[in-house]
Design a protein around this motif. Structure first.
Motif, PDB file in Angstrom:
ATOM      1  N   ALA A  13       0.849  -1.198   0.000  1.00 18.15           N
ATOM      2  CA  ALA A  13       0.000   0.000   0.000  1.00 18.15           C
ATOM      3  C   ALA A  13       0.881   1.243   0.000  1.00 18.15           C
ATOM      4  CB  ALA A  13      -0.912   0.004   1.211  1.00 18.15           C
ATOM      5  N   GLY A  14       0.835   1.965  -1.087  1.00 19.16           N
ATOM      6  CA  GLY A  14       1.585   3.216  -1.198  1.00 19.16           C
ATOM      7  C   GLY A  14       3.074   3.019  -0.972  1.00 19.16           C
ATOM      8  N   GLY A  15       3.587   1.898  -1.397  1.00 21.46           N
ATOM      9  CA  GLY A  15       5.017   1.645  -1.255  1.00 21.46           C
ATOM     10  C   GLY A  15       5.324   0.968   0.063  1.00 21.46           C
ATOM     11  N   ALA A  16       4.509   1.165   1.077  1.00 16.49           N
ATOM     12  CA  ALA A  16       4.718   0.499   2.357  1.00 16.49           C
ATOM     13  C   ALA A  16       4.050  -0.870   2.284  1.00 16.49           C
ATOM     14  CB  ALA A  16       4.105   1.314   3.482  1.00 16.49           C
ATOM     15  N   VAL A  17       4.503  -1.772   3.120  1.00 11.79           N
ATOM     16  CA  VAL A  17       3.930  -3.105   3.086  1.00 11.79           C
ATOM     17  C   VAL A  17       3.029  -3.296   4.300  1.00 11.79           C
ATOM     18  CG1 VAL A  17       4.451  -5.554   3.232  1.00 11.79           C
ATOM     19  CG2 VAL A  17       5.835  -4.069   1.789  1.00 11.79           C
ATOM     20  N   ALA A  18       1.803  -3.681   4.055  1.00 13.40           N
ATOM     21  CA  ALA A  18       0.855  -3.860   5.154  1.00 13.40           C
ATOM     22  C   ALA A  18       0.390  -5.305   5.188  1.00 13.40           C
ATOM     23  CB  ALA A  18      -0.341  -2.942   4.946  1.00 13.40           C
ATOM     24  N   TRP A  19       0.399  -5.899   6.348  1.00 10.48           N
ATOM     25  CA  TRP A  19      -0.116  -7.246   6.492  1.00 10.48           C
ATOM     26  C   TRP A  19      -1.586  -7.166   6.822  1.00 10.48           C
ATOM     27  CZ3 TRP A  19       2.556 -11.450   5.214  1.00 10.48           C
ATOM     28  CH2 TRP A  19       3.938 -11.316   5.106  1.00 10.48           C
ATOM     29  N   ILE A  20      -2.351  -7.965   6.177  1.00 13.62           N
ATOM     30  CA  ILE A  20      -3.793  -7.915   6.388  1.00 13.62           C
ATOM     31  C   ILE A  20      -4.237  -9.237   6.976  1.00 13.62           C
ATOM     32  CG2 ILE A  20      -6.012  -7.609   5.251  1.00 13.62           C
ATOM     33  CD1 ILE A  20      -4.298  -5.173   5.006  1.00 13.62           C
ATOM     34  N   SER A  32     -11.528  -3.178   3.638  1.00 16.58           N
ATOM     35  CA  SER A  32     -12.122  -1.919   3.206  1.00 16.58           C
ATOM     36  C   SER A  32     -11.299  -0.725   3.673  1.00 16.58           C
ATOM     37  CB  SER A  32     -13.564  -1.818   3.700  1.00 16.58           C
ATOM     38  OG  SER A  32     -13.566  -1.774   5.095  1.00 16.58           O
ATOM     39  N   SER A  33     -10.528  -0.888   4.743  1.00 11.66           N
ATOM     40  CA  SER A  33      -9.754   0.263   5.206  1.00 11.66           C
ATOM     41  C   SER A  33      -8.429   0.370   4.452  1.00 11.66           C
ATOM     42  CB  SER A  33      -9.508   0.170   6.707  1.00 11.66           C
ATOM     43  OG  SER A  33      -8.697  -0.956   6.970  1.00 11.66           O
ATOM     44  N   ALA A  34      -7.981  -0.735   3.880  1.00  4.04           N
ATOM     45  CA  ALA A  34      -6.708  -0.690   3.165  1.00  4.04           C
ATOM     46  C   ALA A  34      -6.956  -0.286   1.720  1.00  4.04           C
ATOM     47  CB  ALA A  34      -6.049  -2.056   3.202  1.00  4.04           C
ATOM     48  N   ILE A  35      -6.095   0.553   1.201  1.00  2.07           N
ATOM     49  CA  ILE A  35      -6.196   0.902  -0.213  1.00  2.07           C
ATOM     50  C   ILE A  35      -4.881   0.511  -0.862  1.00  2.07           C
ATOM     51  CG2 ILE A  35      -6.409   2.761  -1.889  1.00  2.07           C
ATOM     52  CD1 ILE A  35      -8.117   4.261   0.024  1.00  2.07           C
ATOM     53  N   ARG A  36      -4.986  -0.257  -1.908  1.00  4.81           N
ATOM     54  CA  ARG A  36      -3.757  -0.583  -2.622  1.00  4.81           C
ATOM     55  C   ARG A  36      -3.455   0.540  -3.600  1.00  4.81           C
ATOM     56  NH1 ARG A  36      -1.609  -5.972  -4.960  1.00  4.81           N
ATOM     57  NH2 ARG A  36      -3.354  -6.731  -3.738  1.00  4.81           N
ATOM     58  N   THR A  37      -2.264   1.089  -3.509  1.00  4.78           N
ATOM     59  CA  THR A  37      -1.903   2.197  -4.394  1.00  4.78           C
ATOM     60  C   THR A  37      -0.904   1.726  -5.441  1.00  4.78           C
ATOM     61  OG1 THR A  37      -2.249   3.710  -2.561  1.00  4.78           O
ATOM     62  CG2 THR A  37      -1.090   4.578  -4.472  1.00  4.78           C
ATOM     63  N   ILE A  38      -1.187   2.088  -6.678  1.00  2.27           N
ATOM     64  CA  ILE A  38      -0.336   1.682  -7.797  1.00  2.27           C
ATOM     65  C   ILE A  38       0.029   2.936  -8.573  1.00  2.27           C
ATOM     66  CG2 ILE A  38      -0.371   0.440 -10.008  1.00  2.27           C
ATOM     67  CD1 ILE A  38      -2.478  -1.430  -8.346  1.00  2.27           C
ATOM     68  N   TYR A  39       1.294   3.034  -8.951  1.00  2.00           N
ATOM     69  CA  TYR A  39       1.747   4.209  -9.687  1.00  2.00           C
ATOM     70  C   TYR A  39       1.995   3.859 -11.144  1.00  2.00           C
ATOM     71  CZ  TYR A  39       2.275   6.225  -5.079  1.00  2.00           C
ATOM     72  OH  TYR A  39       2.012   6.686  -3.827  1.00  2.00           O
ATOM     73  N   LEU A  40       1.397   4.615 -12.023  1.00  2.00           N
ATOM     74  CA  LEU A  40       1.616   4.398 -13.452  1.00  2.00           C
ATOM     75  C   LEU A  40       2.104   5.697 -14.074  1.00  2.00           C
ATOM     76  CD1 LEU A  40      -1.605   2.418 -14.502  1.00  2.00           C
ATOM     77  CD2 LEU A  40       0.690   1.474 -14.123  1.00  2.00           C
ATOM     78  N   GLU A  41       3.102   5.580 -14.911  1.00  2.00           N
ATOM     79  CA  GLU A  41       3.562   6.744 -15.655  1.00  2.00           C
ATOM     80  C   GLU A  41       3.465   6.431 -17.142  1.00  2.00           C
ATOM     81  OE1 GLU A  41       7.739   7.543 -15.722  1.00  2.00           O
ATOM     82  OE2 GLU A  41       7.443   9.701 -15.993  1.00  2.00           O
ATOM     83  N   ALA A  42       2.768   7.308 -17.877  1.00  2.00           N
ATOM     84  CA  ALA A  42       2.682   7.145 -19.333  1.00  2.00           C
ATOM     85  C   ALA A  42       3.770   7.989 -19.957  1.00  2.00           C
ATOM     86  CB  ALA A  42       1.313   7.598 -19.835  1.00  2.00           C
ATOM     87  N   ARG A  43       4.629   7.358 -20.757  1.00  2.00           N
ATOM     88  CA  ARG A  43       5.654   8.134 -21.464  1.00  2.00           C
ATOM     89  C   ARG A  43       6.110   7.415 -22.725  1.00  2.00           C
ATOM     90  NH1 ARG A  43      10.666   5.680 -19.608  1.00  2.00           N
ATOM     91  NH2 ARG A  43      10.201   4.657 -17.629  1.00  2.00           N
TER      92      ARG A  43
END
Ligand code: C2O
Ligand code: CU
Length: 494
Positions: A13-20, A32-43
């Motif tokens: 999650a957001g670069g940090a690692v969370a155990w669920i 529901s409280s955890a959000i997985r964040t993914i970063y995409l760059e178009a270039r």
């Protein structure tokens, strides 16, 4: 030490690692409280499709196709898109029931993301299945140049059909200028009238099977459309012999998720020496697997199949459409102990083979049960006459096409009739539909899909859905030249 029972899931999650914690009642709350964040760059990157075929591609995170995103059904996903292109872009989550503002349609659900800007998409990942994501700005350029990738939503419930491991194969078509121009697929094949789309299409187009590049593009210009001069076909961004082999151990069951990210071409895939057991249409499970020898896949469609490794040797997975395998659309399938063997060359004949068509599958019910209120919409598809690039729905081009207006909970029946010579893979945003009839024949059990290939020459299809996702949803042909030519409408759910 982490106990297996208590901790079986991990989220970045957001670069940090969370155990669920995934056991007991805490599971739902934790998810529901955890959000997985993914970063995409178009270039823009330089990408080697194969030897001598390096192109300037547009890529997510520097790769073609972009990185496969894998999430669990119901998981909250946040995708941070950075636009490092020199032009605006957006991302559409194809096959995902996202909230309307997250749908990625420029000037309808959001403002295009300008160069240098960042946009944050956020949604709950559902329904489960083989989905994908791609740009929705200038698809005839941006998607053609590589802005597409798999999005796999793993089901919360166990998979209905067993397999041992899986691979995702993204099929794509390219213009490199380095090889012979390919015939296009015009009529479509999935409805099952037995026409060989590629061959007929190629002949009608006048280019022949392997018409020279100059000739092919000349005919293209003077002929029925201004289609780009496609010359290269890839599997996961590579043309044979650069495609990565699929290595098999005898007895294992491999699930293959096919995604056709091509702009123009239907691919008809097969694996030498093996049958393919179709388990999912556009990510949605069938009632039971259907064994076939070859599967036509229209632009934007997905098929999941299970391949049982029961014929040791060296084989090819390839497209049977004329010219496609030679243009790169093949890969080795090598059993353990057979990797130095040479496979038999790809075959284009489908004679005597069992080819997938919609009517062979039995879908499972999806979504809400048909409501009382039923609205029927007739959608006549035409266009592409004598050198023009106008593609119409009921005689009108976007943005003048009539919207399909529905109240939430209403049941829509959409009847497509195709008066043009070309097939149109019609895709609905925001929710899947049930395919209830093809070319005048009712399906025994409707298929759940989000793209339906309506065959050329008076082909027809009837789809229905119960409007459950409010907003303005695009319903359009997935061939970008046809979209640009006007074949788009809106489903407005109040
Ligand atoms: Cu694959 Cu309008 O989308
Ligand atoms: Cu079309």
């Amino acid at each position: 030490m982490i106990s297996r029972r208590a901790f079986i899931g991990m989220l970045a999650a957001g670069g940090a690692v969370a155990w669920i914690r995934l056991d007991s009642l805490e599971r739902a709350a934790a998810e529901s409280s955890a959000i997985r964040t993914i970063y995409l760059e178009a270039r823009v990157v330089s990408w080697e499709l194969g030897p001598g075929r390096t192109i300037k591609a547009m890529a997510y995170n520097g790769r073609v196709p972009g990185p496969e995103i894998r999430v669990r059904e119901g998981e909250r996903v946040r995708i941070v898109l950075k636009n490092s292109l020199g032009e605006p872009t957006t991302i559409h989550w194809h096959g995902v029931d996202v909230p309307n503002p997250m749908d990625g349609v420029p000037d309808i659900t959001q403002k295009p993301v300008q160069p240098g800007e960042t946009f944050v998409y956020e949604f709950e990942a559902r329904p489960a299945g083989t989905r994908w994501y791609h740009t929705h700005v200038q698809e005839h350029r941006q998607m053609d140049l590589g802005l597409a990738a798999p999005l796999i939503i793993e089901p919360a419930e166990p998979e209905p059909m067993p397999y041992d491991r899986e691979v995702t194969l993204v099929l794509d078509d390219w213009v490199t200028g380095a090889a012979n121009v390919l015939p296009s697929t015009r009529e479509g094949t999935a409805g099952g009238r037995g026409r060989m789309g590629g061959m007929m299409g190629g002949m009608m187009r006048g280019g022949g099977m392997m018409g020279g590049r100059g000739m092919g593009s000349m005919m293209g210009r003077g002929g029925a459309s201004h289609e780009p001069a496609y010359d290269t076909m890839t599997i996961n961004g590579k043309a044979y012999p650069t495609t990565e082999p699929l290595r098999l151990n005898k007895g294992e069951r491999v699930r293959v998720r096919f995604i056709n990210a091509s702009n123009e071409h239907t691919h008809v895939v097969r694996v030498g020496g093996h049958r393919l057991h179709v388990t999912h249409t556009d990510g949605n499970p069938l009632d039971s697997p259907v064994a076939v020898d070859a599967i036509p896949i229209a632009p934007s469609e997905r098929y999941d199949v299970v391949l049982t490794a029961e014929h040791p040797g060296a084989w090819l997975l390839h497209c049977t459409q004329p010219g496609h395998a030679a243009a790169g659309e093949q890969m080795l399938v090598l059993y353990e102990g057979h990797s130095t063997q040479r496979p038999a060359p790809p075959e284009t004949s489908l004679e005597g083979l069992r080819v997938w068509r919609y009517g062979l599958g039995r879908g499972r019910p999806i979504g809400a049960a048909p409501a009382e209120a039923v609205r029927t919409f007739e959608q006549t598809l035409s266009g592409g006459m004598m050198g023009n690039d106008l593609w119409t729905i009921n005689g009108k081009t976007w943005p003048r096409t009539d919207p399909l207006a529905l109240a939430r909970g209403e049941h829509a029946v959409v009847r497509f009739r195709n008066m043009s010579m070309e097939a149109h893979p019609m895709h609905l945003h925001g929710q899947s539909f049930r395919v209830v009839a093809i070319n005048g024949v009712r399906l025994e059990a409707p298929l759940a899909k989000d793209s339906i290939d309506v065959e050329g020459h008076m082909g027809s299809a009837v789809v229905e859905f119960t409007a459950h996702n409010p907003g303005d949803w695009l319903f359009h042909c997935h061939k970008p030249t046809h979209m640009d030519g006007g074949m788009m409408s809106l489903v407005k759910v109040r």
